[in-house]
Enzyme design. Structure first.
Site, PDB file in Angstrom:
ATOM      1  N   LEU A 135       0.834  -1.188   0.000  1.00  0.00           N
ATOM      2  CA  LEU A 135       0.000   0.000   0.000  1.00  0.00           C
ATOM      3  C   LEU A 135       0.875   1.247   0.000  1.00  0.00           C
ATOM      4  O   LEU A 135       2.032   1.210   0.410  1.00  0.00           O
ATOM      5  CB  LEU A 135      -0.899   0.023   1.251  1.00  0.00           C
ATOM      6  CG  LEU A 135      -1.851  -1.152   1.438  1.00  0.00           C
ATOM      7  CD1 LEU A 135      -2.527  -1.054   2.804  1.00  0.00           C
ATOM      8  CD2 LEU A 135      -2.892  -1.189   0.333  1.00  0.00           C
ATOM      9  N   ASP A 136       0.282   2.368  -0.460  1.00  0.00           N
ATOM     10  CA  ASP A 136       0.973   3.646  -0.318  1.00  0.00           C
ATOM     11  C   ASP A 136       1.249   3.912   1.155  1.00  0.00           C
ATOM     12  O   ASP A 136       0.482   3.491   2.029  1.00  0.00           O
ATOM     13  CB  ASP A 136       0.107   4.797  -0.843  1.00  0.00           C
ATOM     14  CG  ASP A 136      -0.101   4.751  -2.339  1.00  0.00           C
ATOM     15  OD1 ASP A 136       0.605   3.986  -3.019  1.00  0.00           O
ATOM     16  OD2 ASP A 136      -0.983   5.479  -2.830  1.00  0.00           O
ATOM     17  N   LYS A 137       2.311   4.633   1.421  1.00  0.00           N
ATOM     18  CA  LYS A 137       2.558   5.077   2.786  1.00  0.00           C
ATOM     19  C   LYS A 137       1.338   5.847   3.290  1.00  0.00           C
ATOM     20  O   LYS A 137       0.778   6.667   2.567  1.00  0.00           O
ATOM     21  CB  LYS A 137       3.799   5.967   2.815  1.00  0.00           C
ATOM     22  CG  LYS A 137       4.133   6.488   4.207  1.00  0.00           C
ATOM     23  CD  LYS A 137       5.335   7.413   4.155  1.00  0.00           C
ATOM     24  CE  LYS A 137       5.637   7.964   5.538  1.00  0.00           C
ATOM     25  NZ  LYS A 137       6.776   8.907   5.545  1.00  0.00           N
ATOM     26  N   ASP A 138       0.915   5.559   4.497  1.00  0.00           N
ATOM     27  CA  ASP A 138      -0.208   6.210   5.172  1.00  0.00           C
ATOM     28  C   ASP A 138      -1.574   5.768   4.656  1.00  0.00           C
ATOM     29  O   ASP A 138      -2.589   6.357   5.046  1.00  0.00           O
ATOM     30  CB  ASP A 138      -0.104   7.737   5.105  1.00  0.00           C
ATOM     31  CG  ASP A 138       1.103   8.261   5.869  1.00  0.00           C
ATOM     32  OD1 ASP A 138       1.487   7.612   6.855  1.00  0.00           O
ATOM     33  OD2 ASP A 138       1.651   9.306   5.483  1.00  0.00           O
ATOM     34  N   THR A 139      -1.638   4.773   3.803  1.00  0.00           N
ATOM     35  CA  THR A 139      -2.914   4.117   3.491  1.00  0.00           C
ATOM     36  C   THR A 139      -3.050   2.929   4.421  1.00  0.00           C
ATOM     37  O   THR A 139      -2.115   2.130   4.551  1.00  0.00           O
ATOM     38  CB  THR A 139      -2.957   3.639   2.021  1.00  0.00           C
ATOM     39  OG1 THR A 139      -2.910   4.769   1.162  1.00  0.00           O
ATOM     40  CG2 THR A 139      -4.222   2.857   1.732  1.00  0.00           C
TER      41      THR A 139
END
Length: 215
Positions: A25-29
């Site tokens: 996942l994207d960072k902070d997702t």
């Protein structure tokens, strides 16, 4: 953290930097990702994600809180994506090159006074492809950037200023893009069984959602 938990048992296909990682996942997702502990599992799972569910049961569903709301209940965004030439950390929509990317979306809730345009919406996004930052870029491309996305929705940050408390504080203090990978289904790489996993929205996402519902 994975190496600490699993030691040397993770698949080596991911390489030194990302051992075992099949779907990230994207960072902070927040939400679900996939890590393989054997090379056999890694190969089988990677083939499914590369196929994007065209010939198998792969399914990925995300919950997103976006600024504004589309007039329709559902739709599809089909727009190629490529890394920005000016900022290599960003992804842009491009017309004639890039990688094919398709996001299906469906509005689940709209927020705001009934006699005014919607302030925000809870949207379910289903991926037909899995490109870097895909949902974030696609939703911003159609004028509905994710709340808290300072990369693709920076121009919408001031929308929080006139909001009443406590909604204003919830929006301004939300520390990340409001995106959660809530459902993931795929075929077990050995048994062939369809595996389905769900992840409830985390506390920060729920607090923001509750504040929007009270507005």
């Amino acid at each position: 953290a994975l190496i600490h938990h699993c030691g040397d048992s993770l698949s080596g296909i991911g390489g030194v930097r990302r051992p075992g990682i099949v779907h990230r996942l994207d960072k902070d997702t927040s939400g679900l990702l996939v890590v393989a502990k054997t090379d056999q599992a890694h190969k089988g799972l990677s083939e499914q994600f590369a196929d994007h569910g065209r010939t198998g049961p792969l399914e990925r569903s995300y919950q997103a809180l976006v600024w504004g709301a589309p007039s329709a209940l559902r739709g599809t965004i089909d727009a190629n994506l490529a890394r920005s030439e000016h900022n290599r950390q960003k992804i842009n929509v491009v017309r004639t090159s890039g990688r094919h990317a398709v996001t299906h979306w469906q509005v689940q809730e709209r927020f705001g006074p009934a006699d005014q345009p919607s302030l925000a919406a809870l949207v379910e996004c289903m991926l037909e492809t899995g490109r870097t930052h895909q949902i974030r870029v696609h939703m911003a491309h159609v004028g509905l950037p994710l709340i808290g996305d300072h990369v693709y929705g920076a121009g919408f940050k001031t929308k929080a200023n006139p909001l009443p408390e406590p909604l204003r504080s919830e929006v301004l203090n939300f520390p990340r893009q409001a995106l959660h990978a809530g459902l993931l289904a795929f075929e077990h790489p050995v048994t062939g069984e369809t595996m389905t996993f769900e992840s409830d929205i985390p506390a920060d996402f729920k607090a923001l959602l509750d504040a929007l519902r009270k507005f």
